[in-house]
Design an enzyme around this catalytic site. Structure first.
Site, PDB file in Angstrom:
ATOM      1  CG  HIS A  98      -3.749  11.400  -5.785  1.00 20.93           C
ATOM      2  ND1 HIS A  98      -3.884  10.663  -4.627  1.00 20.93           N
ATOM      3  CD2 HIS A  98      -2.710  10.832  -6.466  1.00 20.93           C
ATOM      4  CE1 HIS A  98      -2.973   9.709  -4.594  1.00 20.93           C
ATOM      5  NE2 HIS A  98      -2.250   9.778  -5.699  1.00 20.93           N
ATOM      6  CG  ASP A 100      -0.770   8.363  -9.594  1.00 22.27           C
ATOM      7  OD1 ASP A 100      -0.798   8.906  -8.469  1.00 22.27           O
ATOM      8  OD2 ASP A 100      -0.659   7.132  -9.747  1.00 22.27           O
ATOM      9  CG  HIS A 258      -4.957   6.236  -6.622  1.00 27.81           C
ATOM     10  ND1 HIS A 258      -4.778   6.787  -7.875  1.00 27.81           N
ATOM     11  CD2 HIS A 258      -3.744   6.331  -6.014  1.00 27.81           C
ATOM     12  CE1 HIS A 258      -3.539   7.193  -8.026  1.00 27.81           C
ATOM     13  NE2 HIS A 258      -2.878   6.934  -6.904  1.00 27.81           N
ATOM     14  NE  ARG A 273       3.393   5.514  -9.288  1.00 26.61           N
ATOM     15  CZ  ARG A 273       3.318   6.771  -8.861  1.00 26.61           C
ATOM     16  NH1 ARG A 273       2.409   7.096  -7.964  1.00 26.61           N
ATOM     17  NH2 ARG A 273       4.172   7.686  -9.283  1.00 26.61           N
TER      18      ARG A 273
END
Length: 282
Positions: A98, A100, A258, A273
């Site tokens: 995907h 993000d 990723h 993150r």
């Protein structure tokens, strides 16, 4: 700073760099930005830095955003905590290829991810170069998808397991976004294949050029979308990174996908993150 390229397609490790120091050095940030555009994902080892330094470094690239489902650190808004434990079930969203938050009208431009705790073996993350994936498509496919647009949905992903009222409220807050199937990178000008696990369908496939008789747009459009999404599976476009505590990765969310590999037994895996706000794809 020493740059060690990890594959021919994507990824480089930067050695002798401290991102805490970089958070206070605009010149170093500019050098890292240039390397990010070139390699698309950068890796850093032994980053014993504070959460405040993590956030400060990421803010050099843009404002940070919270996630509507994953929680943020109370003292550092925009620093999303992705914590796994033996007691928490897999959430089924990380272990899919995907980009993000493409369900946003303005998906993130990039992310800076730090490993706090990880399994001794397993739990790697993989990235893929979607500019190269587009470049290598057959000319006939490039022609077919040149003007196509597609929907991206949080309702059909993060919302799917929610009670219907909560799911519909999530969709009301984040209506399905529509993006070009081939986006242009705003800094490099590269053409990028921009469909992923959040993509549900094309919005302008049902045209005289694609539909002969009747309603065959569903079959034809779905087959084409599956083919495009499958390009990320090609190993020549990928890099795989093994985490250790205080390892960090920074990636360009506009040109990559990723996949967090969930191959480890029940254990703690704690990641933090900082997602950097982006602009509307064109």
């Amino acid at each position: 700073m020493r740059v060690e390229q990890l594959t021919c397609a994507i990824g480089a490790e930067l050695v002798n760099v401290n991102l805490g120091v970089a958070s206070r050095d605009a010149g170093m940030v500019a050098e890292i930005r240039a390397l990010l555009l070139k390699h698309k994902v950068l890796f850093f080892r032994d980053q014993d830095i504070t959460r405040a330094e993590h956030v400060a470094f990421a803010r050099h690239f843009g404002e940070l955003e919270d996630h509507p489902v994953a929680g943020s650190d109370p003292e550092n808004p925009g620093l999303v905590r992705i914590y796994k434990s033996p007691e928490s079930p897999n959430d089924r969203y990380e272990n899919a290829w995907h980009t993000d938050a493409t369900w946003r009208e303005q998906p993130p431009m990039g992310c800076v991810l730090r490993c706090v705790e990880c399994p001794p073996v397993g739990g790697d993350t993989m990235w893929a170069n979607m500019a190269l994936a587009y470049e290598n498509l057959p000319a006939t496919v490039k022609e077919q998808i040149a003007g196509l647009r597609a929907r991206h949905s949080i309702e059909a992903s993060f919302g799917a397991a929610m009670p219907i009222e909560k799911r519909l409220a999530l969709k009301a807050q984040f209506p399905d976004a529509e993006h070009p199937v081939v986006r242009t990178h705003p800094e490099t000008g590269e053409k990028i294949l921009f469909v992923n696990a959040f993509t549900t369908h094309f919005t302008n496939f049902h045209t005289p050029a694609n539909v002969r008789v009747g309603q065959d747009y569903t079959h034809g459009g779905s087959d084409l979308l599956r083919y495009l999404i499958s390009q990320v599976f090609i190993p020549e476009y990928q890099v795989r990174f093994r985490w250790k505590p205080n390892s960090m990765a920074m990636w360009d969310n506009r040109s990559t996908q990723h996949y967090a590999v969930m191959d480890y037994p029940p254990c703690h895996r704690k990641m933090e993150r900082a997602g950097i706000m982006g602009d509307k794809p064109f």
